[in-house]
Design a protein around this motif. Structure first.
Motif, short mmCIF file in Angstrom:
data_model
loop_
_atom_site.label_atom_id
_atom_site.label_comp_id
_atom_site.label_asym_id
_atom_site.label_seq_id
_atom_site.Cartn_x
_atom_site.Cartn_y
_atom_site.Cartn_z
N VAL A 1 77.16 -46.65 33.61
CA VAL A 1 76.16 -46.33 34.12
C VAL A 1 75.11 -46.96 34.77
O VAL A 1 74.95 -47.69 35.52
CB VAL A 1 75.63 -45.21 33.70
CG1 VAL A 1 73.77 -44.33 34.70
CG2 VAL A 1 76.30 -43.45 33.53
N SER A 2 74.92 -48.23 33.68
CA SER A 2 74.12 -49.82 33.19
C SER A 2 74.30 -50.30 34.33
O SER A 2 73.92 -50.84 35.55
CB SER A 2 73.80 -49.69 32.08
OG SER A 2 73.05 -51.13 32.36
N LEU A 3 76.14 -50.74 33.98
CA LEU A 3 75.97 -51.20 35.36
C LEU A 3 76.98 -50.94 36.30
O LEU A 3 76.32 -51.91 37.50
CB LEU A 3 77.75 -51.84 34.91
CG LEU A 3 78.11 -52.59 33.23
CD1 LEU A 3 79.52 -52.37 33.25
CD2 LEU A 3 77.40 -54.21 32.92
N GLN A 4 76.63 -49.87 37.03
CA GLN A 4 77.19 -49.31 38.20
C GLN A 4 75.32 -49.16 38.63
O GLN A 4 75.28 -49.90 40.01
CB GLN A 4 77.79 -47.89 38.53
CG GLN A 4 78.71 -47.93 38.20
CD GLN A 4 79.53 -46.59 37.42
OE1 GLN A 4 78.75 -45.17 38.31
NE2 GLN A 4 80.95 -46.57 37.91
N THR A 5 74.79 -49.22 37.94
CA THR A 5 73.09 -48.84 38.41
C THR A 5 73.16 -50.59 38.79
O THR A 5 72.77 -51.01 40.27
CB THR A 5 72.19 -48.15 37.40
OG1 THR A 5 72.81 -47.06 37.02
CG2 THR A 5 71.09 -48.12 38.20
N LEU B 1 81.42 -57.90 31.51
CA LEU B 1 82.37 -57.35 30.32
C LEU B 1 80.94 -57.68 28.62
O LEU B 1 80.51 -57.38 28.00
CB LEU B 1 83.25 -57.48 29.75
CG LEU B 1 83.99 -57.16 28.81
CD1 LEU B 1 83.87 -55.41 28.61
CD2 LEU B 1 85.54 -57.36 28.02
N ILE B 2 80.39 -58.81 29.00
CA ILE B 2 79.67 -58.77 27.64
C ILE B 2 78.23 -58.73 28.12
O ILE B 2 77.95 -58.48 26.53
CB ILE B 2 79.57 -60.87 27.66
CG1 ILE B 2 80.19 -61.72 27.33
CG2 ILE B 2 78.42 -60.86 26.62
CD1 ILE B 2 79.97 -63.07 27.96
N GLU B 3 77.92 -58.28 29.41
CA GLU B 3 76.86 -57.00 29.57
C GLU B 3 76.96 -56.25 29.09
O GLU B 3 75.85 -55.56 28.09
CB GLU B 3 76.15 -57.51 30.92
CG GLU B 3 75.27 -56.08 31.01
CD GLU B 3 75.24 -57.10 32.77
OE1 GLU B 3 74.01 -56.06 33.54
OE2 GLU B 3 75.59 -57.75 33.69
N ALA B 4 78.37 -55.76 29.52
CA ALA B 4 78.07 -54.15 28.76
C ALA B 4 78.63 -53.75 27.20
O ALA B 4 77.45 -53.10 26.69
CB ALA B 4 79.86 -53.53 29.37
N PHE B 5 78.94 -55.04 26.53
CA PHE B 5 78.16 -55.36 25.00
C PHE B 5 77.13 -55.06 24.31
O PHE B 5 77.02 -54.35 23.82
CB PHE B 5 79.85 -55.91 24.86
CG PHE B 5 81.31 -56.10 24.61
CD1 PHE B 5 81.26 -54.96 24.54
CD2 PHE B 5 81.99 -57.28 25.00
CE1 PHE B 5 82.65 -54.74 24.44
CE2 PHE B 5 83.21 -56.96 25.16
CZ PHE B 5 84.26 -55.62 25.61
#
Length: 674
Positions: A432-436, A628-632
């Motif tokens: 959700v954070s990435l999509q936002t 992906l690094i941001e997601a981690f």
């Protein structure tokens, strides 16, 4: 060639037993491996199968002992050196002597040297077997550490004593003084040589690392060959090859921090390789026991019909004697285990007694007995193997039944369901954070695919749910294409060609033949009846363009390339709609995430095929890695917030942190290698 095939079948048997053990977790895997071996014994190909005894010492025991050594904590070993020496050497020697004399009294026809050989075989214990039995119990830390240190060295004591006993049986002479002197020479000689060879081999490894020659294809085989080389060198100079291997393993353990200068991928490969290798070797030993047990029993019955029952009684009696000796040895402080009071000391002694489990090394040593003695068949070989088998099975069965009554159950701070639920929430939050922040794109979709692997997958694919997901995707595609055609964003020919691709996608991923037949009839019969005359002309034109004989190959390739380039442009908008729908569905309906993930991967794969020749791969990869690094980072922040608010326990948070760290390590390593 036959031997290679037989060994491969043994490995297959181990794999089968391990699969079965997952369904029957309360049964020790050794029993299942023996049962599989018994089944294999009825195969004609194994009727006369025998593995040379020397192979057991070289290929199995030396490798297992090296692995135990490199996984042992030296600081704990030195701190408990007195206790370890008392149990692994002093108690081992006394046990061998008592077992030998008792066996000789019960079976007077068995030479005393062979009775001592039996004592040497059944003395070694196996801490790994104890861990497998007590994995859900709270074993006192000091007791478990003592068991691990003891099993590391009493294996070597037993092997050295076994070699001395066999030498005495061959020569027919035995001097207690010379025997003890020879024992210490072989024992400590193996330790000294192992330390020298271990330091030399570790120095070579460090040199290779410093030269950046640290590829797994070099270091892993180098390490796997180490126990074989050390064992052969030690045996050639007349000292204990097994002890030399153990000490070499310890040296590797000491230098482990320096050896961690190697790449993360190498460390992962090394750990996994040794774990799998040792597991297979352990399993092969017990499968071989099952294979040989019928022939051993048949040979015993030929000798004396009642001998089987006598040997069963001898095995049980010897196990009782060794168990009682272990209790009094620790309770009377011959081997000190830290305890706060007499009650705890008594409890520790009981656990130590019942934890004297005999497993792989005992069995491997029994099989390592020579086939002949002074040119004649080795006397009492079958008897010794059978007694050792009884001791092993008894030592596995008794603690399996009794230790759960003595030790408290290990209560996890979180359940598997809680961990799975926490993983799902963590992944959903990151998605959700990435999509936002970044919207929906192919890069986001690829990152979602990778993150989805962090979830704990349970259950099976629901075919009806999967059909609904694909049907919804197809309807969304069809609606989007119709809108684009109505708005004159695409031509009729491109719309027709795209829908053929879309129909092929949904047809390919249906789970049942009945569903595929229905769709085939729908797409190929119903649609044909409903096609307008213009659509038929467009399809005929496309068909003629593709197959007309006078069009040369170069022109056909160029036309196809332009058509698929147009498809990549046409597919962009419906693909973005599908990605948005699937990602939103993943968040709103976590119960269908397996089915949604299958559909997402199907459309992602199709998108990659259509755009492979027209997109910048390097730019795409860089964007995906950054996301992906941001997601981690988002996952770490999420866990920290939940632990701080006490929604997650520290233990649950620690488990999640561990998964993220491992995933990050593996993924970043793959980036570096690319």
């Amino acid at each position: 060639m036959d031997t290679v095939f037989l060994v491969l079948l043994l490995i297959a048997a181990v794999v089968a037993a391990n699969v079965i053990s997952w369904e029957f977790k309360k049964i020790p895997v050794a029993f299942i491996q023996i049962a599989v071996g018994l089944i294999f014994s009825f195969f004609p190909i194994y009727k006369h199968f025998e593995l040379e005894p020397e192979i057991f010492l070289l290929v199995i025991i030396s490798v297992l002992m090296f692995n135990d050594g490199q996984n042992t904590s030296l600081s704990r070993l030195t701190h408990q050196f007195g206790t370890t020496f008392s149990l692994a050497v002093e108690l081992a020697i006394i046990s061998i002597l008592i077992v030998g004399f008792v066996t000789h009294l019960i079976i007077p026809s068995m030479p005393l040297a062979l009775a001592f050989a039996l004592g040497a075989i059944i003395t070694p214990t196996d801490a790994v077997a104890v861990s497998s039995i007590t994995n859900n119990m709270l074993v006192p830390t000091n007791v478990m550490g003592t068991l691990e240190n003891e099993s590391l060295f009493n294996d070597a004591s037993g092997i050295v004593a076994l070699n001395l006993a066999i030498a005495a049986a061959i020569t027919g002479k035995f001097s207690l003084l010379n025997g003890i002197g020879n024992f210490f020479y072989v024992f400590f000689g193996g330790i000294i040589l192992g330390a020298i060879l271990g330091a030399f081999i570790v120095a070579i490894r460090l040199r290779l690392i410093n030269m950046h020659v640290d590829a797994p294809s070099v270091i892993v085989p180098f390490t796997l060959l180490t126990p074989f080389a050390v064992y052969l060198i030690a045996e050639a100079v007349g000292v204990s090859g097994i002890l030399a291997v153990v000490v070499t393993g310890l040296i590797h353990g000491i230098q482990q921090n320096r050896l961690r200068l190697t790449s993360s991928r190498l460390q992962i490969v090394m750990t996994s390789t040794w774990s799998i290798f040792s597991s297979i070797l352990n399993g092969i030993v017990f499968v071989l026991l099952g294979l040989s047990l019928p022939s051993v029993i048949i040979n015993l019955r030929k000798h004396d019909a009642s001998s089987v029952y006598i040997l069963v009684g001898v095995g049980i009696l010897l196990y009782i004697i060794m168990t009682v000796m272990r209790y009094f040895w620790t309770n009377w402080d011959f081997a000190r285990i830290r305890a706060w009071d007499k009650h705890e000391k008594h409890a520790n002694s009981i656990v130590m007694a019942y934890s004297g489990v005999h497993r792989t090394i005992t069995l491997a040593m029994a099989f390592s007995l020579p086939l002949t003695l002074n040119g004649q068949p080795f006397p009492y070989r079958n008897d010794i193997i059978f007694i050792a088998t009884v001791v092993i099975l008894t030592s596995l069965l008794v603690p399996t039944l009794i230790l759960p009554l003595l030790l408290p159950q290990q209560v996890s701070k979180y359940s598997e369901a809680e961990l799975a639920d926490a993983k799902t929430k963590m992944v959903d939050n990151a998605i959700v954070s990435l999509q936002t922040r970044h919207g929906d794109s192919i890069s986001i979709s690829q990152v979602v695919n990778i993150l989805d692997g962090q979830r704990t997958v349970e259950g099976h694919i629901d075919k009806s749910k999967l059909t609904i997901v694909f049907d919804n995707c197809f309807e969304l595609e069809q609606q989007t294409i119709e809108d684009m055609l109505r708005n004159k964003e695409i031509s009729s020919l491109n719309a027709d060609l795209y829908m053929r691709v879309a129909k092929r996608t949904i047809l390919q991923y249906q789970q049942s033949n009945f569903q595929r037949l229905n769709l085939f009839l729908k797409f190929n019969l119903v649609d044909r009846l409903s096609l307008s005359s213009k659509a038929r002309k467009r399809r005929k034109l496309f068909h003629n363009m593709k197959h007309h004989q006078h069009v040369n190959r170069a022109e056909m390739i160029e036309r196809n390339r332009k058509l698929w380039q147009q498809m990549a442009v046409v597919e962009k908008k419906p693909y973005e709609k599908i990605v948005s729908y699937l990602n939103q569905s993943l968040v709103n309906d976590s119960s269908s995430h397996r089915e949604i993930n299958i559909a997402r991967k199907a459309y992602d794969e199709r998108h990659r095929r259509l755009t492979a020749n027209f997109a910048s791969h390097e730019e795409f990869e860089q964007n995906q890695n950054e996301l992906l690094i941001e997601a981690f980072q988002q996952e770490n922040t999420y866990i920290q917030t939940k632990v701080s608010s006490k929604e997650f326990t520290p233990e649950l948070g620690g488990a999640l942190y561990e998964q993220i760290s491992t995933d990050q390590l593996v993924y970043l390593q793959s980036i570096n290698e690319e």
